[in-house]
Design an enzyme around this catalytic site. Structure first.
Site, PDB file in Angstrom:
ATOM      1  CE  LYS A 194     -12.155  -3.513  -1.716  1.00  0.00           C
ATOM      2  NZ  LYS A 194     -11.999  -4.967  -1.614  1.00  0.00           N
ATOM      3  CE  LYS A 233      -4.100  -2.226   1.695  1.00  0.00           C
ATOM      4  NZ  LYS A 233      -4.641  -2.888   2.866  1.00  0.00           N
ATOM      5  CE  LYS A 238      -5.274  -9.278  -4.802  1.00  0.00           C
ATOM      6  NZ  LYS A 238      -5.184  -8.851  -3.452  1.00  0.00           N
TER       7      LYS A 238
HETATM    8  P1  ADP Z   1      -9.028  -6.147  -2.885  1.00  0.00           P
HETATM    9  O1  ADP Z   1      -7.651  -6.627  -3.269  1.00  0.00           O
HETATM   10  O2  ADP Z   1      -9.905  -5.982  -4.071  1.00  0.00           O
HETATM   11  O3  ADP Z   1      -8.973  -4.916  -2.001  1.00  0.00           O
HETATM   12  P2  ADP Z   1      -9.637  -7.546  -0.448  1.00  0.00           P
HETATM   13  O4  ADP Z   1      -8.239  -7.322   0.012  1.00  0.00           O
HETATM   14  O5  ADP Z   1     -10.746  -6.809   0.237  1.00  0.00           O
HETATM   15  O6  ADP Z   1      -9.708  -7.306  -2.032  1.00  0.00           O
HETATM   16  O7  ADP Z   1      -9.915  -9.104  -0.386  1.00  0.00           O
HETATM   17  C1  ADP Z   1     -10.991  -9.768   0.262  1.00  0.00           C
HETATM   18  C2  ADP Z   1     -10.782 -11.262   0.142  1.00  0.00           C
HETATM   19  O8  ADP Z   1     -10.788 -11.655  -1.237  1.00  0.00           O
HETATM   20  C3  ADP Z   1      -9.441 -11.755   0.712  1.00  0.00           C
HETATM   21  O9  ADP Z   1      -9.601 -13.021   1.341  1.00  0.00           O
HETATM   22  C4  ADP Z   1      -8.570 -11.858  -0.498  1.00  0.00           C
HETATM   23  O10 ADP Z   1      -7.543 -12.798  -0.333  1.00  0.00           O
HETATM   24  C5  ADP Z   1      -9.561 -12.292  -1.586  1.00  0.00           C
HETATM   25  N1  ADP Z   1      -9.130 -11.776  -2.888  1.00  0.00           N
HETATM   26  C6  ADP Z   1      -9.167 -10.492  -3.303  1.00  0.00           C
HETATM   27  N2  ADP Z   1      -8.690 -10.368  -4.555  1.00  0.00           N
HETATM   28  C7  ADP Z   1      -8.343 -11.622  -4.954  1.00  0.00           C
HETATM   29  C8  ADP Z   1      -7.792 -12.162  -6.152  1.00  0.00           C
HETATM   30  N3  ADP Z   1      -7.531 -11.402  -7.204  1.00  0.00           N
HETATM   31  N4  ADP Z   1      -7.559 -13.495  -6.198  1.00  0.00           N
HETATM   32  C9  ADP Z   1      -7.838 -14.286  -5.144  1.00  0.00           C
HETATM   33  N5  ADP Z   1      -8.368 -13.833  -3.987  1.00  0.00           N
HETATM   34  C10 ADP Z   1      -8.618 -12.529  -3.886  1.00  0.00           C
END
Ligand code: ADP
Ligand code: TRP
Length: 337
Positions: free
Chosen positions: A209, A110, A206
Site C-alpha cells: 500500500k 521506511k 513488491k
Molecule cells: P503493506 O506492504 O501493503 O503495508 P503489510 O506490511 O501490512 O502490507 O503486510 C501485511 C501482511 O501481508 C504481512 O504478513 C506481509 O508479509 C504480507 N504481504 C504484504 N504485501 C505482500 C506482498 N506483496 N507479497 C507477499 N506478502 C505480502
C-alpha cells in the site's frame, strides 16, 4: 501447536496481503490453536487519522471473516483490546540491543522512503515481539518482509530467559537435559510460503500500500479493472513469445489461476506467442472475479450484520486475554515486578 499472526490496520487490503498472508492463516486454523489479530497499535506508526484507522480496522476484520477465518476455530481480535501486550513490550524493550533495531529492514526501508522516524517506528519490532511471545506462539505465518522480525523475537525471548530464568541454557531452550530449566518465553518460528513470498504489484515492485501499486481485494469493479489493465508490460509484439522473467502480469496469472490446467493453457499461449497482453489482462480480470466474488459477496453480508462482527471481536479478545494473562504474570514474577 499455537499459531499466531497479525495484520496492520493501515490501509485497504490487497492481493499481496491475501496471497502472502491471509490465505495461509485460513489453512493454519485447522492445524492448531490459532490467534489472529488486527494490529491497530502498530498502525499508529503510519496512520494519524483516527477515523481512517477505525475504518481500516473494520475493513481488516471483515476481510478475515469473508475469506473464511472461522471464529469458532480461531480467536479473532483487535490488538489494542488486549492491553497486556504493552506491558510486556516495555519489559522486553529493556532487553533489546539498540543495534538490533538499527538494522531492522522494515525500519530502514521506511526511512529510505522518506518517512520521518519517531520512537514508535523504531520500537515497532519490540511491540511485534510482545504480540508473539504473549501468546506462547509456536508458529507465525507471515510474508517474507516480516521474517527478520520473527528472528528478533527468538533472540529477545532467549535474552529474557537467560536474564530471568535461573538454570536456563540457550542451547537447550526446552530444558530437556538434567539441571536445565525450560525457558519461560517460547521461541517462535516463522512460516513462509515460498511460492507467494512476494506478490508483485502492477508496476512489478513488491505489492504494497505504500507504493500505490496494489490491486485491492474489495475495490469497486471499475477500479479493479483499471488496476489490472495498468499492469506493466513490455513492447513484445502480439505474435512473439512473451518473456516470463520480471513479468508481473505472468506472475499474477500464475497466482490467480483457478486450476493448474487453466494456468497451463495460458502459459502455453504466453510462451508460443500470438496473443497480446490485453488478452492476458482480460483473463486475469476474469480470474480475479472467479476467485474473489465469493468473499466479496460474504463481505457485503457481514456488513449488514455488524452486531455479529462485534460479538466475534469481543469473544476473541476475551480468549486472547485468558491466554495472555498467565504468561504476563509469570514474566512479571520472574523479573521481580
Ligand atoms: P503493506 O506492504 O501493503 O503495508 P503489510 O506490511 O501490512 O502490507 O503486510 C501485511 C501482511 O501481508 C504481512 O504478513 C506481509 O508479509 C504480507 N504481504 C504484504 N504485501 C505482500 C506482498 N506483496 N507479497 C507477499 N506478502 C505480502
Ligand atoms: N508487522 C506485521 C505487518 O506489518 C503485523 C504484525 C504485528 C504481526 N504484530 C504481529 C505479524 C505479530 C505477525 C505476528 O504485517
Amino acid at each position: 501447536m499455537r499459531i499466531l499472526s497479525g495484520i496492520q490496520s493501515s490501509g485497504r487490503l490487497h492481493l499481496g496481503n491475501y496471497y502472502g498472508a491471509i490465505r495461509q492463516w485460513v489453512r493454519y486454523q485447522d492445524q492448531g490453536d490459532a490467534y489472529y489479530f488486527i494490529a491497530d497499535l502498530h498502525s499508529l506508526t503510519s496512520v494519524k487519522d483516527p477515523k481512517a484507522r477505525l475504518e481500516f480496522t473494520k475493513d481488516a476484520v471483515l476481510t478475515l471473516l469473508s475469506f473464511g477465518i472461522d471464529p469458532a476455530r480461531a480467536a479473532v481480535f483487535v490488538q489494542s483490546h488486549v492491553p497486556e501486550v504493552t506491558e510486556l513490550y516495555w519489559i522486553l524493550g529493556t532487553l533489546v540491543p539498540l543495534a538490533n533495531l538499527e538494522r531492522a529492514h522494515s525500519y530502514k526501508d521506511k526511512i529510505a522512503r522518506g518517512m520521518n522516524p519517531d520512537f514508535g517506528l523504531f520500537a515497532y519490532p519490540v511491540l511485534m515481539t510482545a504480540d508473539i511471545l504473549l501468546y506462547d506462539a509456536d508458529v507465525v505465518p507471515v510474508g517474507k518482509d516480516q521474517v527478520q522480525h520473527i528472528e528478533f523475537a527468538r533472540d529477545w525471548a532467549t535474552k529474557f530467559n537467560v536474564t530471568y530464568v535461573p538454570g536456563y541454557d540457550p542451547q537447550d531452550p526446552t530444558g530437556k537435559e538434567k539441571g536445565h530449566a525450560p525457558g519461560l518465553l517460547k521461541l517462535p518460528e516463522a512460516r513462509l510460503e515460498e511460492a507467494t513470498a512476494v506478490v508483485p504489484g502492477v508496476d512489478g515492485q513488491k505489492m504494497s500500500k505504500s507504493y500505490g501499486n496494489t490491486v485491492d481485494l474489495f475495490g469497486e469493479d471499475k477500479d479493479v479493472k483499471k488496476k489490472i489493465m495498468s499492469i506493466r508490460t513490455d513492447s513484445t509484439p502480439v505474435e512473439a513469445p512473451k518473456p516470463t522473467a520480471d513479468a508481473p502480469l505472468y506472475d499474477l496469472l500464475k497466482l490467480m489461476a483457478p486450476t493448474p490446467a487453466d494456468f497451463a493453457e495460458v502459459e502455453r499461449a504466453w510462451r508460443e506467442g500470438g496473443r497480446g497482453y490485453g488478452d492476458f489482462k482480460k483473463k486475469l480480470l476474469e480470474w480475479f472475479h472467479a476467485q474473489l466474488d465469493g468473499p466479496r459477496a460474504r463481505r457485503q453480508e457481514l456488513l449488514g450484520d455488524w452486531g455479529h462482527v462485534e460479538r466475534v471481536l469481543a469473544d476473541g479478545a476475551q480468549r486472547a486475554r485468558a491466554t495472555a494473562t498467565p504468561v504476563l504474570q509469570a514474566v512479571k514474577r520472574a523479573a521481580g515486578l
